[in-house]
Write an enzyme that holds these catalytic residues in place. Sequence first.
Site, PDB file in Angstrom:
ATOM      1  N   ARG A  74      40.939  54.281   1.580  1.00  0.00           N
ATOM      2  CA  ARG A  74      41.681  54.433   2.825  1.00  0.00           C
ATOM      3  C   ARG A  74      42.995  53.685   2.723  1.00  0.00           C
ATOM      4  O   ARG A  74      43.082  52.607   2.135  1.00  0.00           O
ATOM      5  CB  ARG A  74      40.857  53.918   4.008  1.00  0.00           C
ATOM      6  CG  ARG A  74      39.787  54.895   4.459  1.00  0.00           C
ATOM      7  CD  ARG A  74      40.404  56.159   5.067  1.00  0.00           C
ATOM      8  NE  ARG A  74      39.407  57.177   5.381  1.00  0.00           N
ATOM      9  CZ  ARG A  74      39.082  58.195   4.570  1.00  0.00           C
ATOM     10  NH1 ARG A  74      39.651  58.297   3.394  1.00  0.00           N
ATOM     11  NH2 ARG A  74      38.192  59.093   4.950  1.00  0.00           N
ATOM     12  N   GLU A 109      49.457  58.611   8.117  1.00  0.00           N
ATOM     13  CA  GLU A 109      49.480  59.952   7.528  1.00  0.00           C
ATOM     14  C   GLU A 109      49.772  60.981   8.610  1.00  0.00           C
ATOM     15  O   GLU A 109      49.220  60.889   9.706  1.00  0.00           O
ATOM     16  CB  GLU A 109      48.137  60.250   6.845  1.00  0.00           C
ATOM     17  CG  GLU A 109      47.869  59.354   5.660  1.00  0.00           C
ATOM     18  CD  GLU A 109      46.586  59.703   4.913  1.00  0.00           C
ATOM     19  OE1 GLU A 109      45.915  60.687   5.292  1.00  0.00           O
ATOM     20  OE2 GLU A 109      46.263  58.986   3.946  1.00  0.00           O
ATOM     21  N   HIS A 140      47.016  63.058   0.327  1.00  0.00           N
ATOM     22  CA  HIS A 140      45.592  63.021   0.697  1.00  0.00           C
ATOM     23  C   HIS A 140      44.892  64.316   0.279  1.00  0.00           C
ATOM     24  O   HIS A 140      44.100  64.890   1.051  1.00  0.00           O
ATOM     25  CB  HIS A 140      45.437  62.786   2.204  1.00  0.00           C
ATOM     26  CG  HIS A 140      44.128  62.144   2.561  1.00  0.00           C
ATOM     27  ND1 HIS A 140      43.986  61.228   3.578  1.00  0.00           N
ATOM     28  CD2 HIS A 140      42.883  62.273   2.028  1.00  0.00           C
ATOM     29  CE1 HIS A 140      42.729  60.835   3.673  1.00  0.00           C
ATOM     30  NE2 HIS A 140      42.029  61.462   2.743  1.00  0.00           N
TER      31      HIS A 140
END
Length: 354
Positions: free
Chosen positions: A267, A296, A315
């Site tokens: 993370r 993000e 991601h």
Amino acid sequence: MSDATASNRLRVVVAAPLSPELCDLLVAREPRIDLVVDQTLLPPMRHPADFSGDPSFRRTPEQQAAYEALIDSAEALYGIPDVDPAALARAVRANPALRWVHTMAAGGGGQVRAAQLTDDELRRVTFTTSAGVHGDALAEFAVFGVFAGAKHLPRLQRQQREREWSGRWVMSQVADQTVLVLGLGGIGQAVARQLAALGTTVIGTSRSGASVPGVSRVIHPDDVAEVLPEVDAVVATLPGTDATHHLVGRDFFAALRPGATLVNVGRGTVIDEGALLEALDAGTVGLAALDVFEVEPLPSDSPLWSHPDVLVSPHTAALDAREDGRIAELFADNATRLLDGTPQRNVVDTIEFY
């Protein structure tokens, strides 16, 4: 006998995009599921594992009411409605019969935390995640990042752009390196296994201290500073919790061997990005390969985009064509466990939310 065995069947409502083929797989794997799905109420997927679906998708008021009525009839939900914590909170509060929600993300605990459910609600409903489904794909990205650092990818890219044929220089051999894996959960174990197969010496962090295949030394997270001067690369696989927030920060970088590679497939909140940029500029970190970020999407004005020693992956490292199927198989297995009254896999810790 647990309450889970009180019924011989389980009414599952599909709250996230799921192909008809995988709907069939769920029922084939666990015939005691009564699967309820209306594909017209789910957004079309743009790619595998696109559980948010096409952002242009909109339900009419009538469709939204029908969608919520289905959600509110469930004993179990396949996915968080619209991947929206507020919608999850509404579903939990509107449906006292709901007893299980499966989140599509490996880090679904963060979504559960964001729903701000009461203690009673958290006790009533079990939440599970898709942890482990993405392990091999993320491990490959981690290995790629370690190799990119060892082979000086940023320098190679720069010299190619500038058409510079420099003198030769020594590159590192990954087989001779020592890599620290922060977190030996499902992803960390996959990283360790793949790195060990290359001959890499792997050190891993674990609060339990249990031995893990491929890991030569397991240390407590509190003792990380002791090994940082000897590692050539660090791979972070940790979840985003209060305990891991900015774990990789200024003190961490101050103890790190200069020129080390940093990879993050856990993370984004685990790394203090301001401290990382300082470490990159100082040469403490030779390369950062990042698939996750504190915010993000990564803001367009973030210096990470243009830093020559940073690889930005949006991601996407966990995504592969078989992800949807593996999540469906995990869900079916957990449905069997629920119906049989045995412990489910990947239950969210509702204190730390991982």
